[in-house]
Enzyme design. Sequence first.
Site, PDB file in Angstrom:
ATOM      1  NE  ARG A   1     148.744  55.156 -17.586  1.00  0.00           N
ATOM      2  CZ  ARG A   1     148.144  54.398 -18.628  1.00  0.00           C
ATOM      3  NH1 ARG A   1     148.147  53.955 -19.682  1.00  0.00           N
ATOM      4  NH2 ARG A   1     148.156  55.964 -19.596  1.00  0.00           N
TER       5      ARG A   1
ATOM      6  CD  GLU B   1     152.750  64.044 -22.222  1.00  0.00           C
ATOM      7  OE1 GLU B   1     151.038  63.314 -21.305  1.00  0.00           O
ATOM      8  OE2 GLU B   1     153.879  63.908 -22.694  1.00  0.00           O
TER       9      GLU B   1
HETATM   10  P1  5GP Z   1     146.890  65.335 -19.308  1.00  0.00           P
HETATM   11  O1  5GP Z   1     145.572  64.899 -19.425  1.00  0.00           O
HETATM   12  O2  5GP Z   1     147.535  65.590 -18.254  1.00  0.00           O
HETATM   13  O3  5GP Z   1     147.597  65.705 -20.154  1.00  0.00           O
HETATM   14  O4  5GP Z   1     146.816  63.298 -18.729  1.00  0.00           O
HETATM   15  C1  5GP Z   1     147.167  63.157 -17.877  1.00  0.00           C
HETATM   16  C2  5GP Z   1     146.658  61.673 -18.748  1.00  0.00           C
HETATM   17  O5  5GP Z   1     147.031  60.893 -19.644  1.00  0.00           O
HETATM   18  C3  5GP Z   1     145.754  60.456 -17.463  1.00  0.00           C
HETATM   19  O6  5GP Z   1     145.493  59.730 -17.619  1.00  0.00           O
HETATM   20  C4  5GP Z   1     147.120  59.456 -17.622  1.00  0.00           C
HETATM   21  O7  5GP Z   1     146.797  58.050 -17.321  1.00  0.00           O
HETATM   22  C5  5GP Z   1     148.169  59.726 -19.411  1.00  0.00           C
HETATM   23  N1  5GP Z   1     149.019  60.135 -19.597  1.00  0.00           N
HETATM   24  C6  5GP Z   1     149.793  61.214 -19.951  1.00  0.00           C
HETATM   25  N2  5GP Z   1     151.015  61.241 -19.675  1.00  0.00           N
HETATM   26  C7  5GP Z   1     151.153  59.637 -19.178  1.00  0.00           C
HETATM   27  C8  5GP Z   1     152.244  59.134 -18.789  1.00  0.00           C
HETATM   28  O8  5GP Z   1     153.689  59.880 -19.272  1.00  0.00           O
HETATM   29  N3  5GP Z   1     152.634  57.732 -18.762  1.00  0.00           N
HETATM   30  C9  5GP Z   1     151.206  57.313 -18.043  1.00  0.00           C
HETATM   31  N4  5GP Z   1     151.202  56.622 -17.741  1.00  0.00           N
HETATM   32  N5  5GP Z   1     150.042  58.025 -18.580  1.00  0.00           N
HETATM   33  C10 5GP Z   1     150.013  58.998 -18.884  1.00  0.00           C
END
Ligand code: 5GP
Length: 170
Positions: free
Chosen positions: A58, A95
């Site tokens: 995204r 996550e």
């Molecule tokens: P992080 O590594 O910060 O935990 O997760 C971020 C990555 O996971 C980003 O590339 C994002 O696209 C995706 N991501 C995690 N949670 C969400 C969410 O609630 N909505 C969206 N659209 N993407 C998420």
Amino acid sequence: MDFAPYIRDIEDFPKPGVVFKDITPLLKNPFAFQKAGEALLGFTSNMKIDKVVGVDSRGFIFAPMLAEKLGAGFVTVRKSGKLPYKTISEPYDLEYGTGTLEIHSDAIEAGERVLVHDDVLATGGTARAVCKLVEKLGGEVVQCNFLIELTFLNGAEKIKEYQKEVLLQY
Ligand code: 5GP
């Protein structure tokens, strides 16, 4: 402009217990889509940027537009196995899972000023790995920007050495 009305909560996606922020209502609305792009661009006004890195997948929605408006090149960081040329890689925690991110070894030149863009900052594991990839190639991360920050997951802590900008915080 308030972008919150264009973000939808999806419970238990992609797995039980996760509340996923769905940005597709924002993307499909011509006005909100345009304004979000302008607001992201505003975060880098007067900054010299050589490359904009978009994060699979995204991050690829707004990053090419930012690159074009900033007169910068567009670079993709992708999940493992997707890039055709020589790559360097970095493991990351999500996550909801773990994985490896890759960048082409010639995507960034030493000394280049780099903007990192993704849709959501959650735990920060993804953004941190992307910044490490940029730095391994000798690039300087001058900003990480996002549409959304999920502040309760403390992702900002993982990228605290970098300038961070977001449109919406939860
Ligand atoms: P992080 O590594 O910060 O935990 O997760 C971020 C990555 O996971 C980003 O590339 C994002 O696209 C995706 N991501 C995690 N949670 C969400 C969410 O609630 N909505 C969206 N659209 N993407 C998420």
